[in-house]
Design a protein around this motif. Structure first.
Motif, PDB file in Angstrom:
ATOM      1  N   ILE A  92     -39.406   0.596  44.304  1.00 25.99           N
ATOM      2  CA  ILE A  92     -38.948   1.940  43.955  1.00 25.99           C
ATOM      3  C   ILE A  92     -39.402   2.940  45.013  1.00 25.99           C
ATOM      4  O   ILE A  92     -38.621   3.785  45.463  1.00 25.99           O
ATOM      5  CB  ILE A  92     -39.470   2.338  42.557  1.00 25.99           C
ATOM      6  N   LYS A  93     -40.642   2.837  45.434  1.00 24.54           N
ATOM      7  CA  LYS A  93     -41.186   3.739  46.453  1.00 24.54           C
ATOM      8  C   LYS A  93     -40.410   3.621  47.756  1.00 24.54           C
ATOM      9  O   LYS A  93     -40.020   4.638  48.338  1.00 24.54           O
ATOM     10  CB  LYS A  93     -42.663   3.431  46.699  1.00 24.54           C
ATOM     11  N   LEU A  94     -40.176   2.409  48.212  1.00 21.40           N
ATOM     12  CA  LEU A  94     -39.444   2.223  49.464  1.00 21.40           C
ATOM     13  C   LEU A  94     -38.017   2.751  49.339  1.00 21.40           C
ATOM     14  O   LEU A  94     -37.508   3.390  50.258  1.00 21.40           O
ATOM     15  CB  LEU A  94     -39.433   0.746  49.864  1.00 21.40           C
ATOM     16  N   GLY A  95     -37.392   2.527  48.194  1.00 21.76           N
ATOM     17  CA  GLY A  95     -36.039   3.026  47.976  1.00 21.76           C
ATOM     18  C   GLY A  95     -35.965   4.538  47.992  1.00 21.76           C
ATOM     19  O   GLY A  95     -35.108   5.132  48.659  1.00 21.76           O
ATOM     20  N   ILE A  96     -36.870   5.182  47.278  1.00 23.94           N
ATOM     21  CA  ILE A  96     -36.868   6.647  47.227  1.00 23.94           C
ATOM     22  C   ILE A  96     -37.227   7.235  48.585  1.00 23.94           C
ATOM     23  O   ILE A  96     -36.590   8.180  49.060  1.00 23.94           O
ATOM     24  CB  ILE A  96     -37.818   7.160  46.121  1.00 23.94           C
ATOM     25  N   ASP A  97     -38.243   6.671  49.252  1.00 25.82           N
ATOM     26  CA  ASP A  97     -38.658   7.203  50.546  1.00 25.82           C
ATOM     27  C   ASP A  97     -37.596   7.009  51.625  1.00 25.82           C
ATOM     28  O   ASP A  97     -37.511   7.806  52.556  1.00 25.82           O
ATOM     29  CB  ASP A  97     -39.972   6.565  50.990  1.00 25.82           C
ATOM     30  N   SER A  98     -36.790   5.958  51.518  1.00 20.89           N
ATOM     31  CA  SER A  98     -35.752   5.746  52.529  1.00 20.89           C
ATOM     32  C   SER A  98     -34.515   6.609  52.266  1.00 20.89           C
ATOM     33  O   SER A  98     -33.800   6.947  53.197  1.00 20.89           O
ATOM     34  CB  SER A  98     -35.361   4.272  52.604  1.00 20.89           C
ATOM     35  N   VAL A  99     -34.267   6.980  51.012  1.00 19.33           N
ATOM     36  CA  VAL A  99     -33.106   7.811  50.688  1.00 19.33           C
ATOM     37  C   VAL A  99     -33.428   9.293  50.854  1.00 19.33           C
ATOM     38  O   VAL A  99     -32.629  10.051  51.400  1.00 19.33           O
ATOM     39  CB  VAL A  99     -32.617   7.519  49.245  1.00 19.33           C
ATOM     40  N   LYS A 103     -40.675  14.649  52.123  1.00 19.15           N
ATOM     41  CA  LYS A 103     -41.777  14.000  51.415  1.00 19.15           C
ATOM     42  C   LYS A 103     -42.075  14.659  50.070  1.00 19.15           C
ATOM     43  O   LYS A 103     -42.389  13.981  49.107  1.00 19.15           O
ATOM     44  CB  LYS A 103     -43.026  13.977  52.287  1.00 19.15           C
ATOM     45  N   LEU A 104     -41.965  15.973  50.003  1.00 15.47           N
ATOM     46  CA  LEU A 104     -42.246  16.682  48.758  1.00 15.47           C
ATOM     47  C   LEU A 104     -41.193  16.375  47.695  1.00 15.47           C
ATOM     48  O   LEU A 104     -41.531  16.130  46.527  1.00 15.47           O
ATOM     49  CB  LEU A 104     -42.341  18.187  49.012  1.00 15.47           C
ATOM     50  N   VAL A 105     -39.933  16.366  48.090  1.00 14.28           N
ATOM     51  CA  VAL A 105     -38.856  16.052  47.146  1.00 14.28           C
ATOM     52  C   VAL A 105     -38.956  14.588  46.702  1.00 14.28           C
ATOM     53  O   VAL A 105     -38.765  14.275  45.525  1.00 14.28           O
ATOM     54  CB  VAL A 105     -37.475  16.356  47.775  1.00 14.28           C
ATOM     55  N   ALA A 106     -39.288  13.696  47.643  1.00 14.57           N
ATOM     56  CA  ALA A 106     -39.452  12.278  47.297  1.00 14.57           C
ATOM     57  C   ALA A 106     -40.611  12.102  46.322  1.00 14.57           C
ATOM     58  O   ALA A 106     -40.515  11.330  45.361  1.00 14.57           O
ATOM     59  CB  ALA A 106     -39.679  11.448  48.556  1.00 14.57           C
ATOM     60  N   PHE A 107     -41.705  12.822  46.551  1.00 15.64           N
ATOM     61  CA  PHE A 107     -42.839  12.741  45.637  1.00 15.64           C
ATOM     62  C   PHE A 107     -42.470  13.262  44.257  1.00 15.64           C
ATOM     63  O   PHE A 107     -42.845  12.670  43.242  1.00 15.64           O
ATOM     64  CB  PHE A 107     -44.036  13.519  46.199  1.00 15.64           C
ATOM     65  N   ALA A 108     -41.717  14.354  44.206  1.00 16.02           N
ATOM     66  CA  ALA A 108     -41.277  14.900  42.919  1.00 16.02           C
ATOM     67  C   ALA A 108     -40.372  13.907  42.194  1.00 16.02           C
ATOM     68  O   ALA A 108     -40.491  13.729  40.976  1.00 16.02           O
ATOM     69  CB  ALA A 108     -40.555  16.230  43.124  1.00 16.02           C
ATOM     70  N   ALA A 109     -39.500  13.229  42.924  1.00 17.02           N
ATOM     71  CA  ALA A 109     -38.628  12.225  42.307  1.00 17.02           C
ATOM     72  C   ALA A 109     -39.453  11.068  41.750  1.00 17.02           C
ATOM     73  O   ALA A 109     -39.180  10.574  40.643  1.00 17.02           O
ATOM     74  CB  ALA A 109     -37.617  11.713  43.319  1.00 17.02           C
ATOM     75  N   LYS A 110     -40.472  10.644  42.489  1.00 14.39           N
ATOM     76  CA  LYS A 110     -41.334   9.561  42.002  1.00 14.39           C
ATOM     77  C   LYS A 110     -42.148  10.008  40.788  1.00 14.39           C
ATOM     78  O   LYS A 110     -42.367   9.222  39.859  1.00 14.39           O
ATOM     79  CB  LYS A 110     -42.249   9.066  43.121  1.00 14.39           C
ATOM     80  N   LEU A 111     -42.570  11.264  40.766  1.00 20.38           N
ATOM     81  CA  LEU A 111     -43.320  11.792  39.622  1.00 20.38           C
ATOM     82  C   LEU A 111     -42.438  11.858  38.379  1.00 20.38           C
ATOM     83  O   LEU A 111     -42.874  11.500  37.281  1.00 20.38           O
ATOM     84  CB  LEU A 111     -43.901  13.169  39.953  1.00 20.38           C
ATOM     85  N   ILE A 112     -41.203  12.287  38.544  1.00 26.63           N
ATOM     86  CA  ILE A 112     -40.254  12.308  37.418  1.00 26.63           C
ATOM     87  C   ILE A 112     -40.010  10.898  36.908  1.00 26.63           C
ATOM     88  O   ILE A 112     -39.984  10.653  35.695  1.00 26.63           O
ATOM     89  CB  ILE A 112     -38.942  13.006  37.833  1.00 26.63           C
ATOM     90  N   LEU A 113     -39.840   9.956  37.831  1.00 28.35           N
ATOM     91  CA  LEU A 113     -39.647   8.560  37.445  1.00 28.35           C
ATOM     92  C   LEU A 113     -40.879   8.017  36.714  1.00 28.35           C
ATOM     93  O   LEU A 113     -40.753   7.299  35.726  1.00 28.35           O
ATOM     94  CB  LEU A 113     -39.339   7.714  38.669  1.00 28.35           C
ATOM     95  N   CYS A 114     -42.059   8.388  37.183  1.00 29.99           N
ATOM     96  CA  CYS A 114     -43.297   7.956  36.522  1.00 29.99           C
ATOM     97  C   CYS A 114     -43.373   8.498  35.099  1.00 29.99           C
ATOM     98  O   CYS A 114     -43.766   7.783  34.181  1.00 29.99           O
ATOM     99  CB  CYS A 114     -44.506   8.415  37.320  1.00 29.99           C
ATOM    100  N   ASN A 115     -42.976   9.744  34.908  1.00 26.68           N
ATOM    101  CA  ASN A 115     -42.984  10.314  33.562  1.00 26.68           C
ATOM    102  C   ASN A 115     -42.005   9.582  32.652  1.00 26.68           C
ATOM    103  O   ASN A 115     -42.283   9.356  31.477  1.00 26.68           O
ATOM    104  CB  ASN A 115     -42.662  11.805  33.612  1.00 26.68           C
ATOM    105  N   GLY A 116     -40.841   9.225  33.199  1.00 24.96           N
ATOM    106  CA  GLY A 116     -39.871   8.453  32.415  1.00 24.96           C
ATOM    107  C   GLY A 116     -40.393   7.075  32.044  1.00 24.96           C
ATOM    108  O   GLY A 116     -40.231   6.635  30.901  1.00 24.96           O
ATOM    109  N   LEU A 117     -41.039   6.408  33.008  1.00 21.59           N
ATOM    110  CA  LEU A 117     -41.628   5.096  32.706  1.00 21.59           C
ATOM    111  C   LEU A 117     -42.767   5.215  31.710  1.00 21.59           C
ATOM    112  O   LEU A 117     -42.930   4.359  30.833  1.00 21.59           O
ATOM    113  CB  LEU A 117     -42.121   4.432  33.991  1.00 21.59           C
TER     114      LEU A 117
END
Length: 176
Positions: A92-99, A103-117
């Motif tokens: 997931i990290k590699l996918g989000i970071d490559s798309v 870095k801030l937007v990617a981190f926010a997307a990962k944080l939202i995904l973490c909250n969903g999980l």
């Protein structure tokens, strides 16, 4: 970066599977260092993932580890944590970071995904194990604690994979 053979990629995948199973089994039976062992388990799919064409091999390692741990691990909570978060996080990290390049937007997307999980785990644990986690702790404690844990996890995970990619990968994996 020079290419490695499909056999080497499969071997890396098998070794990361074996190490993941050992770490998860140890986390389920050893009374201490459970979180550290789960963290080490999450690093293992990164080994085949970062090779050229390695996503399939990382996915194979993730699936094999999940299948083996389902039958081998006595405490199924660690199996569930691996399947829902620790095992798939590197992909997931590699996918989000490559798309997402920012870095801030990617981190926010990962944080939202973490909250969903986290919500999935909380409600899934309530249904599967008859646990009422929300009644035990109020939301104003659970959500910030999960987010602080995730921020620390992301920083340490990023540091570890950067050290592995920069310093250890070429030492461990020989290239032609």
């Amino acid at each position: 970066m020079k290419k490695i053979s499909a056999t080497t990629k499969l071997t890396l995948s098998a070794m990361s599977t074996a190490l993941s199973v050992v770490f998860l089994y140890a986390a389920s039976v050893i009374p201490t260092a459970k979180l550290a062992l789960c963290f080490l388990t999450s690093l293992m799919p990164w080994i085949p993932l970062r090779e050229r064409g390695g996503f399939v091999y990382a996915l194979l390692s993730y699936a094999a580890t999940g299948a083996i741990c389902f039958f081998l691990i006595p405490n199924k909570l660690y199996f569930a944590a691996y399947i829902l978060f620790f095992g798939c996080y590197g992909m997931i990290k590699l996918g989000i970071d490559s798309v997402i390049r920012d870095k801030l937007v990617a981190f926010a997307a990962k944080l939202i995904l973490c909250n969903g999980l986290a919500a999935l785990v909380i409600f899934g644990a309530g249904k599967l194990f008859s646990l009422d986690i929300i009644a035990q702790l109020p939301n104003y404690i659970i959500i910030p604690a999960i987010e602080i844990f995730f921020i620390a996890y992301e920083l340490v995970f990023t540091l570890c994979v950067r050290v592995f990619d920069d310093r250890l990968r070429n030492v461990i994996i020989t290239r032609r």
